[in-house]
Write an enzyme that holds these catalytic residues in place. Structure first.
Site, PDB file in Angstrom:
ATOM      1  N   ASN A  53       0.830  -1.212   0.000  1.00  9.53           N
ATOM      2  CA  ASN A  53       0.000   0.000   0.000  1.00  9.53           C
ATOM      3  C   ASN A  53       0.867   1.266   0.000  1.00  9.53           C
ATOM      4  O   ASN A  53       0.392   2.352   0.285  1.00  9.53           O
ATOM      5  CB  ASN A  53      -0.921   0.016   1.226  1.00  9.53           C
ATOM      6  N   HIS A 139     -13.986  -2.283   6.273  1.00  7.99           N
ATOM      7  CA  HIS A 139     -12.776  -2.937   6.785  1.00  7.99           C
ATOM      8  C   HIS A 139     -12.996  -3.596   8.151  1.00  7.99           C
ATOM      9  O   HIS A 139     -13.819  -3.146   8.944  1.00  7.99           O
ATOM     10  CB  HIS A 139     -11.691  -1.852   6.908  1.00  7.99           C
ATOM     11  N   GLU A 182     -16.076   3.353   3.959  1.00  8.12           N
ATOM     12  CA  GLU A 182     -14.750   3.667   3.438  1.00  8.12           C
ATOM     13  C   GLU A 182     -14.962   4.566   2.230  1.00  8.12           C
ATOM     14  O   GLU A 182     -16.075   4.654   1.715  1.00  8.12           O
ATOM     15  CB  GLU A 182     -14.029   2.384   3.000  1.00  8.12           C
ATOM     16  N   SER A 186     -10.965  -1.284   0.496  1.00 11.20           N
ATOM     17  CA  SER A 186      -9.632  -1.870   0.575  1.00 11.20           C
ATOM     18  C   SER A 186      -9.448  -3.153  -0.227  1.00 11.20           C
ATOM     19  O   SER A 186      -8.324  -3.503  -0.566  1.00 11.20           O
ATOM     20  CB  SER A 186      -9.256  -2.117   2.034  1.00 11.20           C
ATOM     21  N   ASP A 211     -13.808   6.496   6.284  1.00  6.91           N
ATOM     22  CA  ASP A 211     -12.454   5.978   6.402  1.00  6.91           C
ATOM     23  C   ASP A 211     -11.763   6.097   5.043  1.00  6.91           C
ATOM     24  O   ASP A 211     -12.096   5.380   4.108  1.00  6.91           O
ATOM     25  CB  ASP A 211     -12.507   4.517   6.879  1.00  6.91           C
ATOM     26  N   HIS A 214      -7.310   4.271   2.190  1.00  2.67           N
ATOM     27  CA  HIS A 214      -6.707   3.973   0.880  1.00  2.67           C
ATOM     28  C   HIS A 214      -6.849   5.111  -0.108  1.00  2.67           C
ATOM     29  O   HIS A 214      -6.826   4.890  -1.309  1.00  2.67           O
ATOM     30  CB  HIS A 214      -7.317   2.692   0.301  1.00  2.67           C
ATOM     31  N   LYS A 246       0.028   3.916   4.754  1.00  2.00           N
ATOM     32  CA  LYS A 246      -0.126   3.520   3.348  1.00  2.00           C
ATOM     33  C   LYS A 246       0.549   4.560   2.436  1.00  2.00           C
ATOM     34  O   LYS A 246       1.765   4.590   2.371  1.00  2.00           O
ATOM     35  CB  LYS A 246      -1.599   3.272   3.071  1.00  2.00           C
TER      36      LYS A 246
HETATM   37  C1  LIG Z   1      -5.485  -0.469   6.332  1.00  2.00           C
HETATM   38  C2  LIG Z   1      -6.797   0.036   6.806  1.00  2.00           C
HETATM   39  C3  LIG Z   1      -6.971   0.410   8.133  1.00  2.00           C
HETATM   40  C4  LIG Z   1      -5.912   0.177   9.159  1.00  2.00           C
HETATM   41  O1  LIG Z   1      -4.924   1.125   9.077  1.00  2.00           O
HETATM   42  P1  LIG Z   1      -3.515   0.817   9.786  1.00  2.00           P
HETATM   43  O2  LIG Z   1      -2.902   2.144   9.958  1.00  2.00           O
HETATM   44  O3  LIG Z   1      -2.779  -0.082   8.841  1.00  2.00           O
HETATM   45  O4  LIG Z   1      -3.829   0.125  11.068  1.00  2.00           O
HETATM   46  C5  LIG Z   1      -8.162   0.969   8.493  1.00  2.00           C
HETATM   47  N1  LIG Z   1      -9.157   1.142   7.607  1.00  2.00           N
HETATM   48  C6  LIG Z   1      -9.037   0.757   6.329  1.00  2.00           C
HETATM   49  C7  LIG Z   1     -10.168   0.970   5.390  1.00  2.00           C
HETATM   50  C8  LIG Z   1      -7.858   0.173   5.884  1.00  2.00           C
HETATM   51  O5  LIG Z   1      -7.734  -0.232   4.642  1.00  2.00           O
END
Ligand SMILES: *Cc1c(COP(=O)(O)O)cnc(C)c1O
Length: 385
Positions: A53, A139, A182, A186, A211, A214, A246
């Site tokens: 990522n 997620h 999201e 993801s 969220d 990504h 990421k």
């Molecule tokens: C990767 C991800 C997370 C977690 O983030 P980290 O910083 O890796 O713990 C949370 N939400 C989504 C949608 C993700 O893809």
């Protein structure tokens, strides 16, 4: 030792593992030797990494390493305590300010990871007299946040805003409700209908929790994520989550929103309160990434070019750097993963139940680091699967 006749027999964990293995669901760690570049050393062989990522290639950028090194010399390594005790140091504060400025919000709050952010912020914001409305493909960390929230959780079909609206109509609550989604998903790389979600949240008096793990750092003309690029009107209660692990190439995560909501999280999010703050050097490296994202648009442009190249070589349309290459069946997708590795490309197999049965896939991710030759090679190997 338990007293026989009083205690149940111990669980046979080894047998459980054998069972998982027989189902083709066994997970195993693999070690990468050397840095997280496009070409990695994985289990003794050299492969092109198509599952990271690290969308902009910042994870190995010398400017991040330099910022971290400087911070170590000035502040040492550890933060020593939780942020609310004495763990909040100047680099954390500077990073929060840089994030609030970059996203033009009143306040930003650092969490130790995106996982921490979701399992802390969601239960903190949830109202026991209200409810949560959550996309079915959200997620695992959002799902876990919902499990910790002491309120009803309604799941709407992925991206189906008609169904979301009928759920909102059908259920009425005396307390605060939240819609959770999201922005770029993801596992599928598709984009949520954010403008509609914003309108619905506003219309039904819900908060919107988005969220953007990504999307932040590379999506949109300034790299501020999908909401900035194509969102509509935000409801009064609006929280965005982004990770620094990421596209930012670092570690940690942040929540964005009003001063009041961030203060509320400081007071109520247990995963914020009861954990040691990030090492200051990690915050300093993240702050360098925030600067670079603003100063080096060529990285986002290169990533966009690479998406175009992938489309050209595979004759498929993609909506983001996350590309699900469906190979239905857990055994089949594992075999495809191995075959691709033999050809020198690593695209991780995602099995059910992580994704729905029948939608097992290679999860391909593109980065600004990939060269045209590498993308062409992957396309050729995919065609030969
Ligand atoms: C990767 C991800 C997370 C977690 O983030 P980290 O910083 O890796 O713990 C949370 N939400 C989504 C949608 C993700 O893809």
């Amino acid at each position: 030792m338990g007293i026989r006749g009083h205690n149940p027999p111990s669980m046979d964990y080894a047998a459980k593992l054998t069972e998982i293995q027989a189902q083709g669901l066994y997970r195993q760690l693999q070690t990468v030797a050397g840095p997280q570049e496009a070409r990695i050393q994985l289990g003794g062989r050299e492969v092109i990494n198509f599952c990271s990522n690290n969308y902009l290639g910042l994870a190995t950028d010398p400017q991040l390493a330099e910022a971290a090194t400087k911070a170590i010399l000035n502040y040492g390594w550890g933060s020593g305590s939780a942020a609310l005790i004495a763990g909040m140091m100047s680099p954390h504060q500077e990073l929060q300010q840089a994030l609030a400025d970059f996203f033009s919000v009143e306040a930003a709050l650092l969490f130790n990871s995106g996982y921490h952010a979701n399992i802390g912020a969601i239960p903190a914001l949830a109202d026991p007299a209200g409810a949560i409305f959550s996309d079915s493909l959200n997620h695992a960390s959002i799902i876990d946040g919902c499990r910790l929230a002491r309120c009803p959780v309604h799941i709407y079909e992925h991206g189906n805003t008609d169904q979301l609206e009928s759920l909102l109509k059908q259920h009425s609550y005396t307390g605060q409700c939240w819609v959770l989604s999201e922005s770029i998903f993801s596992m599928d790389g598709d984009i949520a209908p954010l403008a509609v979600l914003g309108t619905l949240a506003q219309q039904y008096n819900c908060g919107l929790y988005l969220d953007e793990a990504h999307a932040v750092g590379f999506y949109g003309p300034e790299g501020r994520g999908v909401w900035e690029a194509q969102g509509g009107t935000a409801p009064e209660l609006f929280v965005r989550i982004g990770t620094l692990g990421k596209a930012f190439g670092s570690y940690g995560a942040f929540a964005l929103g009003s001063r009041t909501l961030m203060d509320y999280l400081i007071n109520h999010a247990r995963s914020f309160i009861y954990t040691t703050a990030l090492p200051p050097a990690v915050a300093a490296a993240s702050a360098a990434a925030v600067r670079m994202i603003q100063q080096e648009p060529q990285r986002r442009i290169q990533l966009q070019k690479n998406l175009g190249l992938f489309e050209e070589y595979t004759e498929r349309c993609v909506s983001s750097p996350i590309i699900p290459w469906l190979v239905p069946g857990n055994t089949a997708v594992l075999a495809a993963d191995r075959k691709l590795l033999d050809a020198g490309f690593y695209a991780h197999a995602i099995r059910s139940p992580t994704v729905k049965v029948g939608t097992e896939r290679l999860r391909i991710t593109l980065s600004a680091m990939h060269t045209e030759e590498q993308i062409a090679g992957l396309a050729k190997a995919l065609k030969e699967l």
